[in-house]
Design a protein around this motif. Structure first.
Motif, short mmCIF file in Angstrom:
data_model
loop_
_atom_site.label_atom_id
_atom_site.label_comp_id
_atom_site.label_asym_id
_atom_site.label_seq_id
_atom_site.Cartn_x
_atom_site.Cartn_y
_atom_site.Cartn_z
N ARG A 18 0.83 -1.21 0.00
CA ARG A 18 0.00 0.00 0.00
C ARG A 18 0.86 1.26 0.00
NH1 ARG A 18 -3.12 1.61 5.35
NH2 ARG A 18 -0.95 2.24 5.79
N ALA B 265 -7.67 2.62 -1.87
CA ALA B 265 -8.44 2.34 -0.65
C ALA B 265 -9.22 1.04 -0.78
CB ALA B 265 -9.39 3.50 -0.36
N ALA B 266 -9.88 0.84 -1.93
CA ALA B 266 -10.67 -0.37 -2.14
C ALA B 266 -9.77 -1.60 -2.23
CB ALA B 266 -11.51 -0.23 -3.40
N TYR C 40 -6.76 -2.07 -0.90
CA TYR C 40 -6.22 -2.39 0.42
C TYR C 40 -7.28 -3.01 1.33
CZ TYR C 40 -4.20 -1.86 5.05
OH TYR C 40 -3.76 -2.10 6.32
N ASP C 41 -8.47 -2.40 1.34
CA ASP C 41 -9.53 -2.92 2.20
C ASP C 41 -9.96 -4.32 1.80
OD1 ASP C 41 -9.57 -0.70 3.82
OD2 ASP C 41 -11.19 0.31 2.73
N TYR C 42 -9.94 -4.60 0.50
CA TYR C 42 -10.33 -5.94 0.06
C TYR C 42 -9.33 -6.99 0.57
CZ TYR C 42 -11.26 -10.01 -2.80
OH TYR C 42 -11.50 -11.30 -3.21
N ARG D 54 -7.22 -6.65 2.96
CA ARG D 54 -7.14 -6.61 4.42
C ARG D 54 -8.27 -7.38 5.07
NH1 ARG D 54 -9.56 -3.33 8.12
NH2 ARG D 54 -10.47 -2.07 6.44
N THR D 55 -9.48 -7.30 4.47
CA THR D 55 -10.65 -7.88 5.11
C THR D 55 -11.21 -9.11 4.40
OG1 THR D 55 -12.25 -6.55 3.86
CG2 THR D 55 -11.32 -5.58 5.88
N GLU E 182 -13.60 -8.89 2.35
CA GLU E 182 -15.01 -8.59 2.10
C GLU E 182 -15.23 -8.26 0.63
OE1 GLU E 182 -17.52 -8.85 4.09
OE2 GLU E 182 -16.37 -9.37 5.89
N HIS F 190 -15.68 -4.64 -0.96
CA HIS F 190 -14.52 -3.82 -1.33
C HIS F 190 -14.00 -4.19 -2.72
CE1 HIS F 190 -14.43 -2.11 2.61
NE2 HIS F 190 -14.27 -3.29 3.19
#
Length: 218
Positions: free
Chosen positions: A170, A185-186, A188-190, A192-193, A195, A198
């Motif tokens: 990142r 942002a999307a 990294y969040d994907y 990371r989680t 989900e 994302h």
């Protein structure tokens, strides 16, 4: 052509650079469509090395063949063999490239190698722990600049611990400015989680016009 240079050495931690090399080498989510920073492996020689996971890599280049004018970033992975004197040339190269403002990402034992070389004596940094850096010895006198954080970016230098592979990716992507803010942002969040929401946001961010798709104005 601008390249992603990865220093490779015996026992290097294969997994630590997976995210960042995949994204820079493919350019799949770059905001400038069709762009990428191809990955080139660099060794102290062109003799094959064997990673921690048992993967054999034959370096594309040697350290003395590198030129800073084609460098997007220099990535230094963790490895059990950083204490070997034979790696000093890449540390000297790192000193020069940092002075030139070229992005350098160091993770795990690579941070200790930089510390032992005195490269972290006067700039904020992190690693596996402060005690870990002190154990390496060498010319490290940067304890006052140590930050007990997961990742630290100071100018063109990015440092992180053995667990910071995703964070390193990142920070490097942000430092190079190759992703849009929404995409980064999307993305990294994907990862990371996990989900799926994302992931859809990631795809949506890529559907927006990029620099190469901007309509011409009359």
């Amino acid at each position: 052509m601008t390249y992603t240079y990865v220093y490779v050495l015996d026992t290097m931690a294969d997994w630590e650079l997976g995210h960042v090399t995949a994204e820079l080498g493919s350019g799949q989510y770059f905001k400038k469509r069709g762009e990428a920073f191809p990955v080139r492996t660099v060794g102290i020689s062109k003799e094959r090395i064997v990673t921690k996971g048992g993967v054999t890599i034959v370096p594309d280049l040697t350290v003395d063949e590198l030129t800073h004018d084609q460098a997007a970033v220099l990535l230094l992975p963790g490895a059990d063999t950083w204490r070997e004197v034979r790696h000093k040339p890449v540390l000297e190269l790192t000193r020069d490239w940092l002075a030139r403002g070229i992005t350098v990402g160091a993770i795990c034992a690579a941070t200790a190698a930089l510390a032992a070389e005195g490269l972290l004596n006067d700039r904020p940094h992190t690693s596996n722990s402060l005690e870990y850096l002190k154990q390496f010895g060498g010319d490290y006198r940067g304890a006052d600049y140590y930050r007990n954080e997961k990742i630290v970016r100071d100018g063109s230098l990015i440092t992180t611990s053995a667990a910071g592979g995703l964070l390193l990716a990142r920070e490097v992507l942000e430092a190079l400015g190759v992703f849009s803010e929404k995409t980064l942002a999307a993305w990294y969040d994907y990862y990371r989680t996990g989900e799926v929401t994302h992931y859809y946001l990631l795809l949506e961010s890529m559907a927006e016009p990029g620099p190469s798709q901007d309509p011409q104005t009359s």
